[in-house]
Design an enzyme around this catalytic site. Structure first.
Site, PDB file in Angstrom:
ATOM      1  N   VAL A 171      16.689 -16.257   6.438  1.00  0.00           N
ATOM      2  CA  VAL A 171      15.975 -15.261   5.869  1.00  0.00           C
ATOM      3  C   VAL A 171      14.753 -15.644   5.510  1.00  0.00           C
ATOM      4  O   VAL A 171      14.285 -17.474   5.780  1.00  0.00           O
ATOM      5  CB  VAL A 171      16.634 -15.244   4.923  1.00  0.00           C
ATOM      6  CG1 VAL A 171      18.341 -15.035   5.092  1.00  0.00           C
ATOM      7  CG2 VAL A 171      17.267 -16.493   3.918  1.00  0.00           C
ATOM      8  N   SER A 172      13.907 -15.183   5.195  1.00  0.00           N
ATOM      9  CA  SER A 172      12.669 -15.483   4.726  1.00  0.00           C
ATOM     10  C   SER A 172      12.361 -15.469   3.392  1.00  0.00           C
ATOM     11  O   SER A 172      11.432 -16.488   3.522  1.00  0.00           O
ATOM     12  CB  SER A 172      11.861 -13.692   4.645  1.00  0.00           C
ATOM     13  OG  SER A 172      11.497 -13.197   5.828  1.00  0.00           O
TER      14      SER A 172
END
Length: 181
Positions: free
Chosen positions: A9-10
């Site tokens: 995930v970012s």
């Protein structure tokens, strides 16, 4: 042959749980996870470790290709590296399986669309910033260098660029930029 998962995930505020469950359901024996931007491979230590570890006959599983890379260049580079090692790539939410010709073709199409989506997002962001600037709402980041102090240290105290940079805790190139030297 071993099956390995990669989840990403970012941001640190995002959750990896859904990806983790999907990868476990896909039979992944080991899952490497990280919370870092996928726009480049820089800083993605878990991916680096996984790519170094994978061997001929292994399979790398992701939930979607955009978890692996955000640009076609990075995606192609990663897949080329996997193919050179004899590693297959599969995605749980997309019909991607690079061990087949159809899977390879679909993979390439998805990569193009993922990069297109990223470029559209950047364009919309730039349009929003331009609109906000025209209304006077967006002013950008506040300057981190006190231009007047740099000039004062040079003109009044007679300090050189290195001394000014050290005193203000900034880069010497920033001093040169302010002074126009």
């Amino acid at each position: 042959m071993p099956t390995y998962g990669y989840a990403r995930v970012s941001t640190t505020s995002q959750d990896l749980e859904l990806q983790r469950k999907a990868l476990q359901a896909a039979g992944c024996e080991v899952i490497r996870e990280e919370k870092v931007s996928g726009t480049s491979r820089r800083g993605r230590e878990e991916l680096k470790t996984l790519l170094e570890f994978l061997r001929d006959g292994d399979t790398l599983v992701v939930t979607r290709l955009d978890r692996l890379a955000r640009s076609m260049d990075d995606l192609s580079s990663i897949v080329t590296e996997l193919q050179a090692k004899g590693v297959a790539l599969k995605a749980t939410e997309q019909p991607v399986d690079t061990s087949s010709a159809a899977g390879k073709a679909f993979f390439q199409m998805l990569g193009v669309f993922a990069e297109f989506e990223t470029n559209l997002r950047k364009e919309r962001q730039m349009e929003g910033i331009a609109k906000a600037k025209s209304k006077g709402v967006y002013k950008g980041r506040r300057p981190s260098i006190d231009v007047e102090e740099v000039r004062r240290l040079r003109n009044v105290e007679g300090l050189g660029a290195t001394a000014i940079a050290n005193k203000l805790g900034i880069a010497r190139t920033s001093v040169y930029r302010v002074l126009g030297d």
